[in-house]
Motif scaffolding. Structure first.
Motif, PDB file in Angstrom:
ATOM      1  N   ARG A  66       0.834  -1.206   0.000  1.00  0.00           N
ATOM      2  CA  ARG A  66       0.000   0.000   0.000  1.00  0.00           C
ATOM      3  C   ARG A  66       0.867   1.254   0.000  1.00  0.00           C
ATOM      4  O   ARG A  66       1.876   1.336   0.702  1.00  0.00           O
ATOM      5  N   THR A  67       0.462   2.220  -0.820  1.00  0.00           N
ATOM      6  CA  THR A  67       1.131   3.516  -0.866  1.00  0.00           C
ATOM      7  C   THR A  67       0.081   4.609  -0.965  1.00  0.00           C
ATOM      8  O   THR A  67      -0.955   4.425  -1.619  1.00  0.00           O
ATOM      9  N   ALA A  68       0.352   5.723  -0.315  1.00  0.00           N
ATOM     10  CA  ALA A  68      -0.623   6.812  -0.316  1.00  0.00           C
ATOM     11  C   ALA A  68      -0.683   7.503  -1.665  1.00  0.00           C
ATOM     12  O   ALA A  68      -1.739   7.966  -2.099  1.00  0.00           O
ATOM     13  N   GLN A  69       0.464   7.552  -2.358  1.00  0.00           N
ATOM     14  CA  GLN A  69       0.523   8.266  -3.624  1.00  0.00           C
ATOM     15  C   GLN A  69       1.195   7.394  -4.686  1.00  0.00           C
ATOM     16  O   GLN A  69       2.291   6.878  -4.467  1.00  0.00           O
ATOM     17  N   ALA A  70       0.527   7.258  -5.806  1.00  0.00           N
ATOM     18  CA  ALA A  70       1.088   6.526  -6.962  1.00  0.00           C
ATOM     19  C   ALA A  70       0.381   7.009  -8.218  1.00  0.00           C
ATOM     20  O   ALA A  70      -0.768   7.449  -8.160  1.00  0.00           O
ATOM     21  N   ASP A  71       1.078   6.955  -9.327  1.00  0.00           N
ATOM     22  CA  ASP A  71       0.503   7.388 -10.594  1.00  0.00           C
ATOM     23  C   ASP A  71      -0.370   6.266 -11.155  1.00  0.00           C
ATOM     24  O   ASP A  71       0.113   5.377 -11.847  1.00  0.00           O
ATOM     25  N   ARG A  72      -1.654   6.326 -10.852  1.00  0.00           N
ATOM     26  CA  ARG A  72      -2.560   5.279 -11.300  1.00  0.00           C
ATOM     27  C   ARG A  72      -2.841   5.371 -12.800  1.00  0.00           C
ATOM     28  O   ARG A  72      -3.352   4.422 -13.402  1.00  0.00           O
ATOM     29  N   SER A  73      -2.553   6.512 -13.420  1.00  0.00           N
ATOM     30  CA  SER A  73      -2.834   6.663 -14.848  1.00  0.00           C
ATOM     31  C   SER A  73      -1.995   5.709 -15.697  1.00  0.00           C
ATOM     32  O   SER A  73      -2.404   5.310 -16.780  1.00  0.00           O
ATOM     33  N   LEU A  74      -0.809   5.349 -15.211  1.00  0.00           N
ATOM     34  CA  LEU A  74       0.033   4.410 -15.953  1.00  0.00           C
ATOM     35  C   LEU A  74      -0.542   3.002 -15.891  1.00  0.00           C
ATOM     36  O   LEU A  74      -0.439   2.239 -16.837  1.00  0.00           O
ATOM     37  N   GLY A  75      -1.097   2.660 -14.736  1.00  0.00           N
ATOM     38  CA  GLY A  75      -1.726   1.346 -14.596  1.00  0.00           C
ATOM     39  C   GLY A  75      -0.766   0.228 -14.266  1.00  0.00           C
ATOM     40  O   GLY A  75      -1.193  -0.894 -14.034  1.00  0.00           O
ATOM     41  N   TYR A  76       0.554   0.496 -14.241  1.00  0.00           N
ATOM     42  CA  TYR A  76       1.503  -0.574 -13.983  1.00  0.00           C
ATOM     43  C   TYR A  76       2.661  -0.061 -13.131  1.00  0.00           C
ATOM     44  O   TYR A  76       2.876   1.148 -12.981  1.00  0.00           O
ATOM     45  N   THR A  77       3.419  -0.988 -12.577  1.00  0.00           N
ATOM     46  CA  THR A  77       4.626  -0.673 -11.834  1.00  0.00           C
ATOM     47  C   THR A  77       5.724  -1.650 -12.232  1.00  0.00           C
ATOM     48  O   THR A  77       5.440  -2.782 -12.637  1.00  0.00           O
ATOM     49  N   THR A  78       6.971  -1.196 -12.110  1.00  0.00           N
ATOM     50  CA  THR A  78       8.108  -2.077 -12.397  1.00  0.00           C
ATOM     51  C   THR A  78       8.555  -2.840 -11.155  1.00  0.00           C
ATOM     52  O   THR A  78       9.485  -3.635 -11.220  1.00  0.00           O
ATOM     53  N   ALA A  79       7.911  -2.592 -10.009  1.00  0.00           N
ATOM     54  CA  ALA A  79       8.213  -3.353  -8.796  1.00  0.00           C
ATOM     55  C   ALA A  79       7.811  -4.813  -8.986  1.00  0.00           C
ATOM     56  O   ALA A  79       6.980  -5.124  -9.843  1.00  0.00           O
ATOM     57  N   PRO A  80       8.363  -5.722  -8.182  1.00  0.00           N
ATOM     58  CA  PRO A  80       8.005  -7.145  -8.322  1.00  0.00           C
ATOM     59  C   PRO A  80       6.704  -7.511  -7.623  1.00  0.00           C
ATOM     60  O   PRO A  80       6.408  -8.696  -7.432  1.00  0.00           O
TER      61      PRO A  80
END
Length: 489
Positions: free
Chosen positions: A420-434
């Motif tokens: 969980r994170t308070a702030q993230a760019d949801r517009s991208l829809g993806y993350t490079t984290a595992p």
């Protein structure tokens, strides 16, 4: 003078030998040489009109090609007709009738470069350009391509508009076909990555069809020629992608262009580009299309297809749709307090984020139960394992950058597939984290049910040994080797 004549005789003989090289040998040579002809700026499945148009406009300066804007799409984008060759045998090739099917369009751009080159394949070029009169419509549906969607801007499937001709793009193809009356036509498409060949685990990387022209599926000389050419091409492809060639269903579709162009007297070949392992952006299959289309043109030029048989065409295994991205077999799943042994099958939907053209995926559980008749790109025997829905990691973070730096061993080892994170760019829809990121108060449903995103952990003897995060399998002993993207919820 004698030496000079002798020199030119040797060159002529070499060019003739090149033109008459054995099909499989020539195909392998073209596969190896392809990088020299690869059109720049076309490295992704997401192929937009602005990627193709510069390649087409360059052809206007070439002595090999003639280019005309043969019409416009619903939204006013140009649809180009490209001509090459001075021969008597007319061939029409059209691609990207569906906007999200780009593999053959890329291959056509490569062929345009090939036909202008001056190298050891000159014999093949001369044979094609002297014997054939070629016409290409690359990207028939530029509006769909611009947004990477199957249908055009009217939301019409162009391949179901051959009779009514409601769309301007369908009108263009019909007008070109009627005016040219080509001997051969190539209807170039992409198909789902989940088609397999026959009853095997091999993906249908290329599927062919000589479309039927009536409900009875009769075979007249026009359709027979298409079948024979396909049979010859299959023989070549078995040397390049053995076992990965299928035959598309030939049920007659009265509204489809392939069926009707066959009916109107053109020997029509449907080419469906599917999927091949580790070819996410279809660059390998782009190369395969490049080779098979050049081989097809060579066969038409010298009429070698006439030696093939329709029996060889029907011997090509049919397409089946039994393939998944991942299947975990024989794993225990708790349902209403009781454990049951199940197979879990996962598929992935593609999407393109606003930050680039690279293909990303959202996975989902496609099926549960006895899936012993199905296959997958990757399988895991889950015998002795328990599948448990992924949790949200116990610690929350303020920024996504901070969350993404949490060691994967801690997250996945705790049975979590979300942080969980308070702030993230949801517009991208993806993350490079595992692992996946969860914003705000969201609580993703990770229960193991069909239709849900695939996020669960596999335990053996009480210890986590594998995780499935956004449908990708993670070996706890080799977390750094994880592939694919994760999602932002």
């Amino acid at each position: 003078m004698m030496r000079r004549s002798y020199f030119f005789l040797i060159i002529s003989l070499l060019l003739t030998c090149m033109a008459k090289a054995q099909p499989a040998e020539l195909a392998k040579e073209l596969m190896e040489a392809w990088p020299a002809y690869k059109a720049a700026g076309m490295d992704y499945q997401y192929l937009a009109p602005e990627d193709l148009y510069p390649q087409i406009r360059k052809l206007k300066k070439s002595s090999v090609f003639k280019v005309e804007e043969t019409g416009q799409s619903v939204e006013g984008r140009p649809v180009y007709l490209v001509q090459a060759g001075q021969g008597s045998k007319r061939v029409l090739l059209w691609s990207q009738m569906h906007g999200d099917e780009p593999a053959a369009t890329m291959a056509l751009a490569d062929i345009f470069i090939f036909l202008q080159a001056n190298d050891r394949f000159n014999g093949l070029r001369q044979q094609i350009l002297q014997q054939l009169d070629l016409y290409f419509i690359p990207m028939l549906n530029p509006d769909g391509a611009a947004v990477y969607e199957r249908r055009n801007a009217m939301a019409i499937d162009l391949n179901r508009d051959a009779l009514r001709l409601a769309s301007p793009e369908a009108q263009i193809l019909k007008q070109v076909s009627d005016s040219l009356q080509p001997a051969f036509g190539f209807n170039l498409h992409d198909q789902s990555r989940y088609y397999n060949v026959g009853n095997t685990a091999k993906s249908a990387a290329i599927s062919f069809l000589a479309p039927a022209y009536n409900y009875e599926k009769e075979v007249n000389p026009v359709r027979e020629n298409a079948m024979k050419l396909i049979a010859e091409l299959n023989g070549v492809l078995q040397q390049l992608i053995p076992g990965h060639v299928g035959r598309y269903n030939d049920d007659f579709e009265p509204r489809a262009f392939g069926d009707n162009i066959q009916k109107w007297g053109t020997s029509t070949i449907l080419v469906e580009t599917g999927s091949h392992p580790l070819d996410t952006e279809k660059q390998f299959l782009r190369k395969v299309n490049f080779v098979l289309l050049l081989k097809a043109l060579k066969s038409i030029a010298e009429e070698s297809y006439a030696q093939a048989s329709t029996e060889a065409y029907f011997a090509i295994p049919p397409n089946n749709r039994q393939l998944y991205d991942l299947v975990v077999r024989n794993v225990m799943v708790e349902i209403e307090g009781t454990n049951y042994p199940l197979d879990i099958a996962i598929r992935r939907d593609s999407f393109h984020a606003p930050d680039g053209r690279l293909t990303r995926y959202r996975s989902y559980i496609a099926d549960l139960g006895d899936l012993s008749t199905c296959f997958a790109y990757r399988e895991l025997d889950g015998s002795g394992m328990q599948a448990v829905p992924g949790k949200i990691y116990e610690q929350a973070y303020q920024q996504s950058d901070e969350a993404e730096q949490v060691p994967a061993e801690k997250v996945l080892g705790s049975g979590s597939t979300f942080v969980r994170t308070a702030q993230a760019d949801r517009s991208l829809g993806y993350t490079t984290a595992p692992f996946n990121l969860v914003t705000g108060g969201k609580k993703p449903d990770s229960s193991i049910e069909t239709g849900n995103h695939a996020n669960f952990v596999l335990y053996k003897d009480g210890e986590p040994v594998y995780a499935v995060v956004n449908g990708y399998l993670v070996n706890m002993q080799h977390i750094s080797e994880t592939e694919g993207n994760r999602l932002v919820y």
